[in-house]
Design a protein around this motif. Sequence first.
Motif, mmCIF file in Angstrom:
data_model
loop_
_atom_site.group_PDB
_atom_site.id
_atom_site.type_symbol
_atom_site.label_atom_id
_atom_site.label_comp_id
_atom_site.label_asym_id
_atom_site.label_seq_id
_atom_site.Cartn_x
_atom_site.Cartn_y
_atom_site.Cartn_z
ATOM 1 N N GLN A 1 0.826 -1.205 0.000
ATOM 2 C CA GLN A 1 0.000 0.000 0.000
ATOM 3 C C GLN A 1 0.863 1.259 0.000
ATOM 4 O O GLN A 1 0.564 2.239 -0.690
ATOM 5 N N ARG B 1 3.877 1.418 -1.228
ATOM 6 C CA ARG B 1 4.479 1.480 -2.564
ATOM 7 C C ARG B 1 3.474 2.016 -3.588
ATOM 8 O O ARG B 1 3.824 2.823 -4.447
ATOM 9 N N VAL B 2 2.207 1.584 -3.496
ATOM 10 C CA VAL B 2 1.157 2.074 -4.393
ATOM 11 C C VAL B 2 0.963 3.580 -4.195
ATOM 12 O O VAL B 2 0.865 4.341 -5.153
ATOM 13 N N ALA B 3 0.934 4.020 -2.947
ATOM 14 C CA ALA B 3 0.778 5.450 -2.665
ATOM 15 C C ALA B 3 1.968 6.235 -3.236
ATOM 16 O O ALA B 3 1.805 7.310 -3.811
ATOM 17 N N GLU B 4 3.171 5.676 -3.081
ATOM 18 C CA GLU B 4 4.378 6.322 -3.608
ATOM 19 C C GLU B 4 4.318 6.416 -5.130
ATOM 20 O O GLU B 4 4.622 7.456 -5.715
ATOM 21 N N LEU B 5 3.900 5.330 -5.787
ATOM 22 C CA LEU B 5 3.794 5.323 -7.242
ATOM 23 C C LEU B 5 2.698 6.265 -7.727
ATOM 24 O O LEU B 5 2.850 6.930 -8.752
ATOM 25 N N GLU B 6 1.579 6.332 -6.992
ATOM 26 C CA GLU B 6 0.503 7.256 -7.374
ATOM 27 C C GLU B 6 0.967 8.702 -7.258
ATOM 28 O O GLU B 6 0.668 9.536 -8.117
ATOM 29 N N ALA B 7 1.735 9.008 -6.208
ATOM 30 C CA ALA B 7 2.266 10.365 -6.048
ATOM 31 C C ALA B 7 3.252 10.677 -7.181
ATOM 32 O O ALA B 7 3.228 11.770 -7.756
ATOM 33 N N SER B 8 4.111 9.707 -7.488
ATOM 34 C CA SER B 8 5.068 9.896 -8.580
ATOM 35 C C SER B 8 4.334 10.073 -9.905
ATOM 36 O O SER B 8 4.692 10.917 -10.719
ATOM 37 N N ASN B 9 3.299 9.280 -10.124
ATOM 38 C CA ASN B 9 2.493 9.375 -11.344
ATOM 39 C C ASN B 9 1.816 10.740 -11.437
ATOM 40 O O ASN B 9 1.818 11.368 -12.503
ATOM 41 N N ALA B 10 1.281 11.241 -10.325
ATOM 42 C CA ALA B 10 0.629 12.551 -10.329
ATOM 43 C C ALA B 10 1.652 13.643 -10.635
ATOM 44 O O ALA B 10 1.382 14.587 -11.391
#
Length: 177
Positions: A30, A32-41
């Motif tokens: 979770q 890692r997903v939050a980190e990737l979503e922030a990076s994606n944004a």
Amino acid sequence: MQNNDPQSHGEAFEQSAADAAAAADLAALQARVAELEASNAELLETVLREKAELENQRRRLHRDLEQARRFANEKLLNELLPVYDGLESGLAVEGGDLASMREGINLTLKALLKVAENHGMAQVDPLGQPLDPERHHAVSMVEAPGQAPGTVVSVLQKGYVLNDRLLRPALVAVAKD
């Protein structure tokens, strides 16, 4: 009834350890997903900013190009204004002798030719030169004693070259064989 089986305590302990490991893995995933979503944004925001910058550059370039087209002849026309003024003042003169009128026209022609030269245009005046079909257009052949055959003996209309590119060939008469 109580289960006193030592094996079932071990299984329960293993189950709770597995649940704890699964919960830790889930939490890590979770995070890692939050980190990737922030990076994606962040990447999406960067892409949108770059796209907007490119669109602004395109608009500026289009505007600058349009301005350049509209005012490309500004320098040339500015240099032609004194020629225009000379012609107007020559026409405004009432009466006057032919010699002064002729001199005024000659000065105006020189000014006009100077402006043309400043912008890369040159006259083609081939009198006395051999015929050059690339720059001259022979419209007649005439008897010309003392002239070599194929030599330009009269220029009916001068030609013009713009930066080494022929605008108009000179119309000439050449000596017969």
